[in-house]
Design a protein around this motif. Structure first.
Motif, PDB file in Angstrom:
ATOM      1  N   ARG A  34       1.016  -1.297   3.860  1.00 26.46           N
ATOM      2  CA  ARG A  34       0.465  -1.359   2.505  1.00 26.46           C
ATOM      3  C   ARG A  34      -0.555  -0.258   2.278  1.00 26.46           C
ATOM      4  NH1 ARG A  34      -3.946  -2.072  -0.169  1.00 26.46           N
ATOM      5  NH2 ARG A  34      -3.917  -3.026  -2.199  1.00 26.46           N
ATOM      6  N   ALA A  38      -0.301   2.675  -0.514  1.00 23.97           N
ATOM      7  CA  ALA A  38      -1.363   2.838  -1.515  1.00 23.97           C
ATOM      8  C   ALA A  38      -1.940   4.251  -1.457  1.00 23.97           C
ATOM      9  CB  ALA A  38      -2.465   1.809  -1.288  1.00 23.97           C
ATOM     10  N   LEU A  57      -8.235   1.363  -4.518  1.00 24.77           N
ATOM     11  CA  LEU A  57      -7.263   0.312  -4.271  1.00 24.77           C
ATOM     12  C   LEU A  57      -7.772  -0.682  -3.239  1.00 24.77           C
ATOM     13  CD1 LEU A  57      -4.052   2.510  -4.267  1.00 24.77           C
ATOM     14  CD2 LEU A  57      -4.918   1.084  -6.102  1.00 24.77           C
TER      15      LEU A  57
END
Length: 67
Positions: A34, A38, A57
């Motif tokens: 992830r 991102a 983020l």
């Protein structure tokens, strides 16, 4: 170490301890993937428009904005 002490038992986890380790390892891989996605997205947005303010983020504990 194995050459010096050949009779030592092999280290291993059993039962629930092994299950927790496998789940924790899987979660660690998911978080790493992830984070990579991102970061790639932020870089692509920066390449499209360097002046565009790209929000952080970072995880803030809430999936939605309350403002």
């Amino acid at each position: 170490m194995v050459l010096r002490e050949p009779d030592l038992p092999r280290a291993s986890l059993a039962g629930p301890t092994r299950d927790v380790k496998l789940i924790a390892d899987h979660r660690r891989r998911l978080v790493r993937n992830r984070t990579a996605a991102a970061n790639k997205l932020r870089w692509f947005l920066h390449e499209i428009d360097p002046e565009l303010p790209v929000p952080s983020l970072a995880y803030d504990g809430c999936a939605c904005s309350t403002r």
